[in-house]
Design a protein around this motif. Sequence first.
Motif, mmCIF file in Angstrom:
data_model
loop_
_atom_site.group_PDB
_atom_site.id
_atom_site.type_symbol
_atom_site.label_atom_id
_atom_site.label_comp_id
_atom_site.label_asym_id
_atom_site.label_seq_id
_atom_site.Cartn_x
_atom_site.Cartn_y
_atom_site.Cartn_z
ATOM 1 N N MET B 272 -3.055 2.705 -6.279
ATOM 2 C CA MET B 272 -3.861 1.984 -5.295
ATOM 3 C C MET B 272 -3.572 2.405 -3.858
ATOM 4 S SD MET B 272 -6.084 0.184 -6.799
ATOM 5 C CE MET B 272 -6.706 -0.974 -5.595
ATOM 6 N N GLN B 273 -2.714 3.405 -3.712
ATOM 7 C CA GLN B 273 -2.458 3.915 -2.363
ATOM 8 C C GLN B 273 -3.750 4.355 -1.700
ATOM 9 O OE1 GLN B 273 0.410 7.065 -2.430
ATOM 10 N NE2 GLN B 273 2.051 5.648 -2.937
ATOM 11 N N ASN B 274 -3.848 4.065 -0.422
ATOM 12 C CA ASN B 274 -5.026 4.464 0.364
ATOM 13 C C ASN B 274 -6.314 3.818 -0.134
ATOM 14 O OD1 ASN B 274 -3.380 6.172 1.895
ATOM 15 N ND2 ASN B 274 -3.526 7.725 0.297
ATOM 16 N N LYS B 275 -6.163 2.687 -0.805
ATOM 17 C CA LYS B 275 -7.370 1.983 -1.261
ATOM 18 C C LYS B 275 -7.202 0.513 -0.949
ATOM 19 C CE LYS B 275 -7.492 5.327 -4.990
ATOM 20 N NZ LYS B 275 -6.217 5.977 -4.564
ATOM 21 N N ARG B 276 -8.346 -0.141 -0.877
ATOM 22 C CA ARG B 276 -8.324 -1.589 -0.761
ATOM 23 C C ARG B 276 -8.729 -2.162 -2.101
ATOM 24 N NH1 ARG B 276 -10.741 -1.659 4.939
ATOM 25 N NH2 ARG B 276 -12.272 -0.437 3.833
ATOM 26 N N GLY B 277 -8.023 -3.136 -2.567
ATOM 27 C CA GLY B 277 -8.393 -3.716 -3.851
ATOM 28 C C GLY B 277 -7.199 -4.285 -4.572
ATOM 29 N N LEU B 292 0.863 -6.873 -10.817
ATOM 30 C CA LEU B 292 -0.018 -7.574 -9.889
ATOM 31 C C LEU B 292 0.009 -6.767 -8.602
ATOM 32 C CD1 LEU B 292 -1.533 -10.372 -9.935
ATOM 33 C CD2 LEU B 292 0.353 -11.227 -8.581
ATOM 34 N N VAL B 293 -1.093 -6.027 -8.395
ATOM 35 C CA VAL B 293 -1.108 -5.129 -7.242
ATOM 36 C C VAL B 293 -2.184 -5.591 -6.281
ATOM 37 C CG1 VAL B 293 -1.446 -2.750 -6.476
ATOM 38 C CG2 VAL B 293 -0.370 -3.209 -8.696
ATOM 39 N N SER B 294 -1.806 -5.709 -5.025
ATOM 40 C CA SER B 294 -2.790 -5.952 -3.987
ATOM 41 C C SER B 294 -2.616 -4.846 -2.967
ATOM 42 C CB SER B 294 -2.548 -7.329 -3.336
ATOM 43 O OG SER B 294 -3.394 -7.489 -2.217
ATOM 44 N N ALA B 295 -3.701 -4.119 -2.717
ATOM 45 C CA ALA B 295 -3.573 -2.980 -1.808
ATOM 46 C C ALA B 295 -4.484 -3.199 -0.599
ATOM 47 C CB ALA B 295 -3.961 -1.691 -2.535
ATOM 48 N N PRO B 296 -4.089 -2.806 0.596
ATOM 49 C CA PRO B 296 -2.789 -2.189 0.878
ATOM 50 C C PRO B 296 -1.664 -3.227 0.878
ATOM 51 C CG PRO B 296 -4.113 -2.334 2.865
ATOM 52 C CD PRO B 296 -4.937 -2.868 1.758
ATOM 53 N N SER B 297 -0.470 -2.745 0.549
ATOM 54 C CA SER B 297 0.691 -3.614 0.488
ATOM 55 C C SER B 297 1.707 -3.177 1.544
ATOM 56 C CB SER B 297 1.295 -3.552 -0.914
ATOM 57 O OG SER B 297 2.317 -4.505 -1.024
ATOM 58 N N PHE B 298 2.900 -3.697 1.461
ATOM 59 C CA PHE B 298 3.949 -3.297 2.411
ATOM 60 C C PHE B 298 5.310 -3.517 1.766
ATOM 61 C CE2 PHE B 298 2.895 -7.697 3.040
ATOM 62 C CZ PHE B 298 4.114 -8.335 3.187
ATOM 63 N N ASP B 299 6.319 -2.919 2.370
ATOM 64 C CA ASP B 299 7.688 -3.028 1.863
ATOM 65 C C ASP B 299 8.191 -4.463 2.043
ATOM 66 O OD1 ASP B 299 10.367 -2.936 1.368
ATOM 67 O OD2 ASP B 299 10.734 -1.107 2.543
ATOM 68 N N PRO B 300 8.606 -5.134 0.964
ATOM 69 C CA PRO B 300 9.099 -6.525 1.130
ATOM 70 C C PRO B 300 10.306 -6.606 2.063
ATOM 71 C CG PRO B 300 9.585 -5.686 -1.069
ATOM 72 C CD PRO B 300 8.662 -4.695 -0.439
ATOM 73 N N GLY B 301 11.034 -5.494 2.203
ATOM 74 C CA GLY B 301 12.203 -5.472 3.091
ATOM 75 C C GLY B 301 11.839 -5.689 4.554
ATOM 76 N N LEU B 302 10.554 -5.524 4.882
ATOM 77 C CA LEU B 302 10.139 -5.732 6.272
ATOM 78 C C LEU B 302 10.268 -7.192 6.683
ATOM 79 C CD1 LEU B 302 6.900 -3.557 6.571
ATOM 80 C CD2 LEU B 302 9.110 -3.136 7.655
ATOM 81 N N LEU B 303 10.174 -8.072 5.716
ATOM 82 C CA LEU B 303 10.212 -9.502 6.054
ATOM 83 C C LEU B 303 11.590 -10.106 5.795
ATOM 84 C CD1 LEU B 303 6.693 -10.780 5.004
ATOM 85 C CD2 LEU B 303 7.526 -10.008 7.214
ATOM 86 N N VAL B 304 12.630 -9.309 6.061
ATOM 87 C CA VAL B 304 13.992 -9.787 5.881
ATOM 88 C C VAL B 304 14.751 -9.548 7.169
ATOM 89 C CG1 VAL B 304 16.164 -9.374 4.680
ATOM 90 C CG2 VAL B 304 14.027 -9.337 3.405
ATOM 91 N N GLY B 305 15.548 -10.526 7.555
ATOM 92 C CA GLY B 305 16.484 -10.289 8.637
ATOM 93 C C GLY B 305 15.884 -10.435 10.019
ATOM 94 N N ARG B 306 16.581 -9.825 10.964
ATOM 95 C CA ARG B 306 16.274 -10.085 12.371
ATOM 96 C C ARG B 306 14.907 -9.595 12.787
ATOM 97 N NH1 ARG B 306 21.503 -9.829 15.939
ATOM 98 N NH2 ARG B 306 21.113 -7.631 16.291
ATOM 99 N N VAL B 620 -7.423 10.337 -8.809
ATOM 100 C CA VAL B 620 -7.297 8.990 -8.250
ATOM 101 C C VAL B 620 -6.349 8.979 -7.057
ATOM 102 C CG1 VAL B 620 -6.468 6.652 -8.708
ATOM 103 C CG2 VAL B 620 -7.853 7.846 -10.421
ATOM 104 N N LEU B 621 -5.202 9.654 -7.239
ATOM 105 C CA LEU B 621 -4.183 9.621 -6.186
ATOM 106 C C LEU B 621 -4.687 10.228 -4.886
ATOM 107 C CD1 LEU B 621 -0.912 10.542 -8.142
ATOM 108 C CD2 LEU B 621 -1.603 8.306 -7.285
ATOM 109 N N ASN B 622 -5.517 11.238 -5.006
ATOM 110 C CA ASN B 622 -5.945 11.951 -3.808
ATOM 111 C C ASN B 622 -7.120 11.293 -3.103
ATOM 112 O OD1 ASN B 622 -3.968 13.823 -4.212
ATOM 113 N ND2 ASN B 622 -5.268 15.168 -5.454
ATOM 114 N N GLN B 623 -7.661 10.249 -3.705
ATOM 115 C CA GLN B 623 -8.838 9.621 -3.111
ATOM 116 C C GLN B 623 -8.424 8.501 -2.150
ATOM 117 O OE1 GLN B 623 -11.975 10.641 -3.538
ATOM 118 N NE2 GLN B 623 -12.651 9.075 -2.078
ATOM 119 N N SER B 624 -9.068 8.472 -1.010
ATOM 120 C CA SER B 624 -8.824 7.379 -0.066
ATOM 121 C C SER B 624 -10.131 6.670 0.251
ATOM 122 C CB SER B 624 -8.214 7.915 1.231
ATOM 123 O OG SER B 624 -8.233 6.924 2.210
ATOM 124 N N PHE B 625 -10.069 5.338 0.278
ATOM 125 C CA PHE B 625 -11.256 4.568 0.655
ATOM 126 C C PHE B 625 -11.015 3.735 1.905
ATOM 127 C CE2 PHE B 625 -12.109 5.246 -3.896
ATOM 128 C CZ PHE B 625 -13.356 5.830 -3.796
#
Lengths: 420, 630
Positions: B272-277, B292-306, B620-625
């Motif tokens: 699901m990289q580079n796709k919405r869905g 359970l994939v929701s794209a685009p996503s983000f690294d959960p580590g971003l919401l930790v710490g300072r 699939v991997l090379n396609q971006s929407f």
Amino acid sequence: MTNKQGIIHNSDKTVILLYLIMVTIGWLSIYAAEFTEGMGHVLNFSTSYGKQFVFILTSLVVAAAVMLIDVRFFTGFANIIYAVAILLLIAVLFAGVEINATRAWFRIGGLAFQPSEIAKYATALALASIISSIRSRKPGNKDLLKGLCLILLPAGLVLLQKDVGTTLVFLSFSLALFREGWIGLLVFVIGGIAVFLFVLTLMMNEFIIISVLAFIAFFVAVIMRKKSGAVLQVIALFLFLSGYVYSVDYAFDNILQPHHKARIEVLVHGNADLQGAGYNLHQSKIAIGSGGLWGKGFLQGTQTQFNFVPEQTTDFIFCTVGEEWGFAGSLVIIGLFVWLLLRLIYLAERQKSTFSRVFGYCITSVLLFHFAVNIGMTVGLVPVIGIPLPLLSYGGSSLWGTTLMLFTFLKFDANRHEMI
Amino acid sequence: MLNFVSNCNKAIANLSFLSMQIHGKTDQYNSRRKIVSGFIIAVGLILLIRLFMLQIVDPSYKAFARSNFLRHITDYPSRGLIYDRHGELLVYNEVHYDLMVIPGQVGVIDTLEFCRLLNMDVSTFESRLLQARRHSMFRASVFERQISKTTFAAFQEKMFRFPGFFTQPRTLRRYTYPIATHTFGYVGEAGPGIIGNDPYYRPGDFIGISGIEKAYEKELRGQKGLRIRMVDVFNRDIGPFHDGRYDTLAIAGKDIYTTLDTQLQLYGEKLMQNKRGSIVAIEPATGEVLALVSAPSFDPGLLVGRQRTRNYRMLQNDTLKPLFNRALMAQYPPGSVFKLVSTLIALQEGVVEPHTRYGCSGIYHAGGISVRCRSHPGPVNAVTAIQYSCNTYSSIIFQNTINNPIFNGIQHSFSHWRDYLLSFGFGRTFGTDLAFELPGLVATADYYDRLYGTSGWRSQTILSLGIGQGELGVTPMQLANMTAAIANRGYYLTPHVVKAIGQTDNPNTRHSLAQDIPVDKEHFETIVYAMHMVVEDGTGRFSRIPGISMAGKTGTVQNPHGENHSVFVAFAPVDDPQIAISVVVENAGYGSVWAAPIASLMIEQYLTGKVQRKWFEDRVLNQSFLTAQP
């Protein structure tokens, strides 16, 4: 032999008993204040309670010696003892060591000794001597001046040591002068008004005070207008008091040292500056206040055990009593002091000689001052001035000085029939 | 000797008599002794009254005393760990230290050195201290969060010089892989609203804000412990208060075993990289969510710490809306995949027989409304209609269902039809353990009554519902659940992400009740066969997996704002379903072109553990929407 038996027989057992009880309570309180779990031996001489134990023993030696010395030594050499004390006060300014920012101590070997303790004793003797010397006539202004100088000389020297607390102790001799009729009640009334106005000036704008004074003066003048010269007197008094009120601020800002100022301000303005000048008082009140009715029990005081109260073996020893024995213990201590002081008055009044009576009143006044001011400062009634609680606080000089005064007086009392 | 003494005594007695007389003359101030005695008694009384006020009347000093020497130290339990369905560790903890302050005990300290140690400027120091004072003089506040290990070491050494300050160990979340962000959710500090409602939380405490962290907060957090320690004036620890009689131990949080398959989740996020869905994969027999994939996503580590607050703001401002959990919250008209449901209803209602055939001319007219259809071999029955996704057939059977004469009016027939939809899980939330699921939309008869008047609407008015358009909104999760229900031939278990709590043999029984769909199994068999044919020789044949029997249905959701959404639902193997999946790729066009290949790759990955069709994967991997018009 008989002489010695007589001494013990004639000595006032009540005072001796009170003395022993209070010294014991003092030692227990010092022990409690310093107590920590797993502490060394009870007689560990590196600790305050260990040293105090030695001080108590040596005090008993002092007491015994005083009882054995011929009573004429004290009456006859009163002026010489006074002179020696004055010399010691002068010497300590040059040869003394500085402890807690005051230059009031001689250090001989491991022991520190405070000559102002001797000075209080010597002044009492000298006052007794001068007052008894004119017992056949009414004291004149010259006598009064002499007496004042006798008090103010050592007081001034102690002030030079920057020991304000002990300096103020010399004020207490006025109570003995009052008893002997040298000064009247008016002095205390004026003194009281002065202190009242002083505190009032620190609390509010001096303009308001002067306005109120003017208002009162006006009414007094209206009431007394029929009396010749009364109006002028009222106006003069008003002007004097106004001048005083104005000068308080100046005196407060320029004469008192910053820490004294701070301590007075703490008292006047309540719990100000808890981390600075108000810290001691605040912690002291916490320790005493947390004691409740029955206290936390011996060695159970958390505030004193964990050193929250500063100077808790010396000036703030009463905190230990208040915290560990509660209101009940405080009541006992105050009861003991009042009993001792009233007993001393009773003894003084039964003296045949003016000398012993005046001496009795002098030491009662000194002890009363210490008692009132020391406990008063721990509960926040009086500015914090560092003077010990007699017989209870840690310290050799204080204990020896108090012992010397009490037992000299007991000696006089025992020999009251020989003294005229 | 005795004689002499007695003589002396007599002499003294005489003398004293004499002196008495002298005193009588001079001692005129004798009465003043009463004033002095009175003064002594007054002093004693004043002191006693004052002591009475302090010790008996005023209770505040007792409280002061306690706060003076007692430190209430909270022991934070370690938060429960999170594992995948095979026991692989996905979320764990790392210890950090918070610098705490009790403003009432901060004495005179070397502020400059303190600031140097913390690398903080003096004005910050002062404002932080002021903030802590405002909160409480005697309660600990967080002064600086998550100080580094080197700062901690340097500070620990000099702690005794900073009375009122102490460090407190705290744990922060760490993630084995930067995946499943929306499922895990994140942990944040409890806000004022939470603290006001739940006495368990204190300022500075952590609480699950979303995902599993929120849904299983009580299990994960454990129980805080409390130690009461005594300290002296230098803030040195003296020991436990009353030998720890009032202390409570911290109880570690329980571990959570999720239903996620790490490899499948990783693969889904990669596809699901580079796709919405979104991709939702469910094990039909259990309702367990495999991925359970929701794209685009983000690294959960971003919401930790300072950096949490800063990163959160960044994610919030992102136009691609990475915080939005599309799998549970995005609502689309289902499009052609809905034909599975509408056909099942028509068959169950008996308004059409499986073998009934209808011709299709490429367009269907009904009372001025026309529906287009793509060219396909005709005429079609239930199976071939699905195989070729015939709009004509779907429109006819929908009208048959709604116009069924056994119902007294369209309101009743429509409500009856709607009840079927609800039984599939549409139009309502499942009550899963996933936070923030949305119910979607299934309009009611009342809605149409209000819109057109009670007699103002006919079956052709709502004809678009028959082909999954119109007043319908479903979430990808609901689509996956529908597929699972079909795979099960008539029932589903509420989708959920937690398999077991505490230990693997302590199953999560929250969602173990089967939900039956009131459609006979034989009709499901018809539909399953049709779905199989979709993949074998229909709209989804392009995504057939060699060696695996798969059932699926394509969908192309009309999007009035831009490019259509590509949708595909599938399950496999047909006779023993292991995985049911829904894939939505926004703005990607036909369902058969993008969503179907992704579903196909996911199924291959899950069932065989690897993907053989590399070219298919690379496509699939090379396609971006992402640049497509949303």
